[in-house]
Design a protein around this motif. Structure first.
Motif, PDB file in Angstrom:
ATOM      1  N   GLU A  69     -12.738   4.035  -6.371  1.00  0.00           N
ATOM      2  CA  GLU A  69     -12.152   5.048  -7.250  1.00  0.00           C
ATOM      3  C   GLU A  69     -11.294   4.398  -8.322  1.00  0.00           C
ATOM      4  OE1 GLU A  69      -8.665   8.417  -6.973  1.00  0.00           O
ATOM      5  OE2 GLU A  69      -9.951   8.131  -5.205  1.00  0.00           O
TER       6      GLU A  69
ATOM      7  N   LEU B 186     -11.675   4.712 -12.409  1.00  0.00           N
ATOM      8  CA  LEU B 186     -10.622   5.261 -13.265  1.00  0.00           C
ATOM      9  C   LEU B 186     -10.177   4.252 -14.321  1.00  0.00           C
ATOM     10  CD1 LEU B 186      -8.444   7.151 -10.619  1.00  0.00           C
ATOM     11  CD2 LEU B 186      -9.953   8.152 -12.338  1.00  0.00           C
TER      12      LEU B 186
ATOM     13  N   ASP C  77      -2.734   3.842  -6.080  1.00  0.00           N
ATOM     14  CA  ASP C  77      -3.855   4.774  -6.218  1.00  0.00           C
ATOM     15  C   ASP C  77      -3.404   6.089  -6.831  1.00  0.00           C
ATOM     16  OD1 ASP C  77      -6.138   3.303  -4.837  1.00  0.00           O
ATOM     17  OD2 ASP C  77      -4.600   3.258  -3.285  1.00  0.00           O
ATOM     18  N   GLU C  78      -2.284   6.665  -6.321  1.00  0.00           N
ATOM     19  CA  GLU C  78      -1.781   7.922  -6.866  1.00  0.00           C
ATOM     20  C   GLU C  78      -1.285   7.749  -8.291  1.00  0.00           C
ATOM     21  OE1 GLU C  78      -1.796  11.040  -5.876  1.00  0.00           O
ATOM     22  OE2 GLU C  78      -2.937  10.505  -4.095  1.00  0.00           O
TER      23      GLU C  78
ATOM     24  N   SER D 214      -4.377   7.577 -10.480  1.00  0.00           N
ATOM     25  CA  SER D 214      -4.978   8.907 -10.526  1.00  0.00           C
ATOM     26  C   SER D 214      -4.184   9.833 -11.438  1.00  0.00           C
ATOM     27  CB  SER D 214      -5.057   9.488  -9.108  1.00  0.00           C
ATOM     28  OG  SER D 214      -5.529  10.816  -9.134  1.00  0.00           O
TER      29      SER D 214
ATOM     30  N   ARG E 251      -5.350  11.587 -15.103  1.00  0.00           N
ATOM     31  CA  ARG E 251      -5.308  13.029 -15.377  1.00  0.00           C
ATOM     32  C   ARG E 251      -4.529  13.316 -16.664  1.00  0.00           C
ATOM     33  NH1 ARG E 251      -2.526  15.993 -11.660  1.00  0.00           N
ATOM     34  NH2 ARG E 251      -1.689  14.216 -10.516  1.00  0.00           N
TER      35      ARG E 251
END
Length: 1000
Positions: free
Chosen positions: A23, A27, A53-54, A57, A61
């Motif tokens: 992932e 990204l 990771d967060e 992410s 966004r």
């Protein structure tokens, strides 16, 4: 591309902290392609993210919505690191920047320093266009602007926190800025509220602008807000105070002032907490106001004070401890705080104040859902509340008379408490360290979603993120271990300090005793029972004078300890003994710390010192014994095996008899002191006391005999057997304080020439008596009960004893053998002597003439052995119905019936009496009366010695001394008459039984 080349980027991602590698790769490619942010630029700050990771992410966004904002943010290295730190620690901030990507530009330079309080206030007031206390407009747009600006500033505080080299060390300034931000937000919301209430928004209750402007509303911060130690997302506790300024229009009477102020308070709270386009900031909680939820939201200062004067409960004053004006009318706020301060700092003098605070803390713990207890950072055992309640209770109790510890903040209060000596440095340092750790953990779990929570995470991945964001551990398992360790330490300190008896005692001190002039102190000491108040003042001055920490702690202890000394039998001696003990212990750190912090040592020490000169004199020589008062197990008599092992170890270490016996005497003194302290504190029964005194006497004689035998008996005469036979109360294991050790000496020559054996035995006796002497606590080895009494040989061979008892023995000598029991020397010889004694003392048939002779001797003893001038009724040993009557009756029954009743073949008076009763030889009621008198006389005899430090068999007539004896027997104060009546009544009943059974 080879497999190794394909895996290299993923390996680098893992090294940077990513776990969802596929992932993350996707990204990164998306950001590079769609937002124009190079992969290297994205990853340059990834290491600062607790959850890479967060963070990635969240960044992706935001970029999908506004790629330009992300490119702009990336251009500032400091702001870029701050953004990664925020997104890696908080999905809440990711959501905020998703709603407002333009706010990324405000991160320029973020994390380098904290915004000041003035910057926070001016920025938030600017957000609503505040001028002269009114916002530019009163619509919802102002509330949205306020919340967005608040979160912008919150992000700068959080960035500084997250990027700090040691977040735990910046906790205090971070929490202070959070409280400043909350106060500024309320100030800005109040400006919007004034505009709305004065007609700035349709539908709001309208008041003339001049009346709104003239209405004074002070917002008082309570709890963590007032103390400037706020969390990221915490309820902000407030109290609203209303008033009118001097320029108010005539129509602005009190009811209207309160009405306007209430509207302002409601709208102020709405500006922070209502559901709008931008989510609420936090809950504004006004439930600490008078009467809680049921009370008026806003009151005037006079109304508040009226309530506190008449109705307030103890917990409300505890809550007011942290009160501070944070928004609105600062002058009115200061007036409110100044007015309630005296009420706060006298609240601890209320009846049962300490108990009520302790119970309140327990109720908080009891109401935690069981499933939450292992995760509760704030409310659970070992959590933040344990520290806060402990500190606040110490402040409120000692703050009654010491304004130096009247601090709002927990850490500031801890510093003051340790500086002024109310808490030990070690405990304070541990509490401060643990408080910072717990608060940091609380901050991080709240940052995670920008939501109010006080629970540790349970999922391993969340614990891992917590460990990274707090920098308190390197893994999820380690952060949990750290949390558990902190909990244990906090709970242990909390229990020791929060439940100090000293707290209740200090709180209960009469106001006039907290601060006295020398003249007042002199009169007060005389009034509470000191016979020499001037002398007591000198001792108190010697203990408390100076600037040392020792003197500081003594000053805190003295008012309470003086009260406790005054409750004792001899306050003057108790204080003198305490001063001597304090001087002997010098600067020993544990002593005063124990008195201040333990669960009752200080009160117990005053009790033993003011109740017993025997104890006071021994404690001066063995000052370390004070530590026993902090541990009930240390006040239990040690076993004979343990004492024997120690005595043998002493003799192994010392080859010289003088050195060995010096250590044996020290052992005996120490154990006598332990038993005496236990007797006064009440941790032993009269039977346990007698057993313990007998045991240490046996161990002392055994050790002494081993030592002197090594010197007296050469190797060539080693076949000589020698033993010590206990007699009287010693033989019955019924020694009391001040009792002689009645003994007889027996030997068996073995292969030694009989004359030589006799000479060696005499030398052994002489050396035994010489080396057992102790001028501090005498050990009198009394051989007066041997055959022929003081006219007979001091030592005899076993054969000589046998011959004597066969040919010459008198009835009283057979009677004396009823208590004979071997205690030291040759075990085989003791066994042989016991067999010989059994044949004499438990005859198959008893000579009636012998029984008559015993009765005649008893009558003669009553007439001739009483000290001249002594009142027979008050003699504890020889008086009617006392020890002698009971023991002679029991011994008469043993001579008559022990051969047939095996239970009566014992050296114990009470055991033989019980066996006689069980066998039906005497009525049960008669046995009970005899036992009652014997036990009471034994207790009084020991208490008499403990009180005065001198042996006496006479119940004193002096009322003060008799009252002191009663105190040792756990009678209430001023019970001299009751002690006397109880003894005389018990012995009268015992005497009637004795006369009926002995002479009848």
């Amino acid at each position: 591309m080879t497999a190794s080349e394909r895996s290299r980027p993923l390996t680098n991602l893992a090294r940077l902290g990513f776990s969802r590698l596929g992932e993350a790769e996707s990204l990164l490619a998306e950001l590079e392609t769609d937002a124009g942010v190079a992969r290297e630029a994205v990853l340059s700050a990834a290491a600062v993210a607790a959850d890479a990771d967060e963070a990635l992410s969240g960044l992706a966004r935001i970029a999908r919505r506004d790629p330009a904002a992300v490119r702009t943010a990336q251009a500032d290295p400091q702001g870029w690191r701050a953004l990664w730190a925020l997104l890696g620690a908080s999905t809440g901030f990711a959501d905020f920047y998703l709603r407002h990507p333009e706010e990324l530009a405000e991160l320029t330079g973020a994390g380098a320093a904290l915004p000041t309080g003035d910057e926070l206030r001016s920025s938030l007031l600017d957000a609503v266009g505040a001028v002269d206390g009114f916002a530019l407009e009163g619509g919802e747009a102002s509330w949205v602007a306020l919340r967005v600006r608040y979160r912008r500033l919150l992000a700068r505080i959080a960035a500084y926190d997250l990027l700090s080299a040691s977040p735990v060390d910046v906790l205090a300034p971070v929490a202070a800025r959070l409280a400043d931000a909350a106060g500024a937000a309320l100030e800005a919301s109040l400006c919007v509220a004034r505009t709305r209430v004065s007609g700035g928004a349709a539908g709001a209750g309208l008041f003339p602008r001049e009346q709104v402007a003239a209405t004074r509303l002070a917002i008082i911060g309570m709890g963590k807000t007032g103390a400037r130690e706020l969390n990221y997302v915490s309820d902000v506790d407030v109290i609203f105070v209303a008033g009118a300024d001097g320029t108010a229009p005539e129509a602005l009477v009190e009811p209207r002032v309160v009405d306007i102020a209430t509207r302002l308070a409601v709208q102020t709270m709405r500006g922070i907490t209502s559901i709008e386009i931008e989510p609420p900031l936090w809950e504004v909680d006004a439930n600490l106001r008078p009467e809680g939820k049921q009370g008026a939201l806003v009151r005037t200062l006079e109304s508040h004070l009226s309530y506190y004067n008449r109705w307030a409960k103890s917990w409300e004053f505890q809550a007011l401890l942290k009160a501070r004006p944070i928004a609105g009318d600062a002058v009115l706020g200061e007036e409110y705080v100044n007015a309630v301060q005296p009420k706060i700092w006298t609240s601890a003098a209320r009846e049962n104040f300490v108990d009520s605070v302790q119970r309140m803390r327990e109720r908080v713990t009891e109401h935690i859902p069981a499933a939450e207890v292992p995760y509760q950072l704030k409310l659970g055992p070992g959590g933040i509340r344990d520290i806060e309640f402990t500190v606040q209770l110490l402040q409120l109790v000692h703050g009654l008379s010491d304004d130096r510890i009247r601090q709002r903040g927990t850490l500031d209060a801890l510093d003051a408490l340790v500086t002024e000596g109310y808490i030990g440095r070690t405990e304070a340092a541990a509490f401060a360290k643990d408080y910072r750790v717990l608060r940091l953990l609380e901050h991080r779990v709240q940052l995670r979603n920008l939501r109010r929570t006080h629970l540790m995470p349970s999922r391993p991945e969340d614990l891992r993120v917590l460990a990274r964001s707090s920098r308190l551990a390197d893994s999820g398992d380690r952060i949990w271990e750290r949390w558990e360790s902190v909990k244990r330490e906090v709970r242990d300190i909390h229990v020791r300090l929060f439940y100090r008896p000293l707290l209740s005692a200090v709180a209960a001190l009469p106001a006039e005793e907290r601060s006295l002039s020398p003249e007042q102190a002199h009169d007060r000491l005389a009034a509470i029972g000191f016979a020499d108040p001037a002398g007591a003042l000198r001792h108190i001055a010697a203990l408390t004078s100076g600037l040392s920490r020792k003197a500081t702690i003594q000053r805190h202890l003295m008012p309470v300890m003086i009260r406790w000394f005054a409750d004792g039998a001899d306050p003057d001696y108790g204080l003198v003994a305490f001063r001597r003990l304090s001087e002997r212990l010098g600067d020993t750190p544990w002593f005063l710390r124990m008195l201040r912090d333990s669960s009752g040592a200080a009160e117990s020490l005053t009790r033993v010192l003011s109740g017993s000169r025997y104890v006071g004199e021994l404690m001066e020589w063995i000052p370390e014994s004070a530590a026993w008062l902090d541990d009930q197990a240390q006040l239990r008599p040690r076993s004979g095996i343990a004492l024997q092992e120690e005595a043998r170890a002493i003799q192994t270490r010392h080859s010289a008899i003088e050195d060995a016996m010096r250590s044996v005497r020290a052992l005996r003194r120490r154990e006598l002191l332990r038993i005496a302290m236990a007797a006064i504190i009440g941790t032993v029964t009269i039977e346990e006391l007698a057993e313990a005194l007998t045991t240490i006497t046996e161990v002392t004689i055994q050790a002494t005999l081993r030592a002197v035998r090594r010197v007296v008996v050469p190797p060539e005469d080693s076949s000589l057997d020698f033993s010590v036979i206990a007699m009287g109360r010693f033989g019955g294991r019924e020694l009391g304080f001040g009792s002689d050790a009645d003994v007889m000496y027996v030997y068996r020559p073995g292969h030694v020439d009989p004359q030589r054996a006799h000479e060696l035995a005499i030398q052994l006796v002489a050396e035994l008596r010489k080396h057992s002497e102790d001028h501090r606590v005498p050990l009198d080895l009394d051989a007066g009960l041997r055959p022929e009494g003081r006219n007979g040989p001091i030592a005899r061979s076993l054969e000589a004893y046998a011959e004597y008892y066969r040919r010459w023995s008198l009835s009283w000598e057979a009677q004396a053998l009823l208590r004979a029991r071997g205690v030291a020397g040759s075990v085989k010889l003791i066994r042989a002597f016991t067999e010989l004694a059994d044949a004499v003392r438990y005859p198959a048939s008893v000579d009636p003439q012998g029984l008559r002779e015993i009765k005649r001797i008893k009558a003669r003893v009553e007439n001739e052995r009483l000290p001249q001038g002594a009142d027979p009724a008050r003699h504890l040993k020889l008086g009617p119905g006392s020890l002698s009557d009971v023991e002679w009756l029991v011994q008469l029954l043993q001579l008559e019936h022990a051969h047939a009743v095996p239970g009566m073949r014992t050296t114990s008076t009470i055991a033989a009496l019980r066996a006689a009763s069980d066998a039906g030889l005497i009525p049960a009621s008669a046995g009970d009366r005899l036992a009652e008198a014997w036990r009471l006389a034994s207790r009084l005899r020991s208490a008499n010695t403990l009180l005065s430090g001198q042996t006496s068999d006479v119940l004193p007539t002096d009322r003060k001394r008799l009252d002191g004896i009663g105190r040792l027997l756990e009678y209430p104060p001023r019970s001299a008459t009751q002690v006397e009546e109880d003894y005389l009544g018990a012995t009268r009943r015992s005497r009637r039984v004795f006369e009926k059974l002995f002479y009848g």
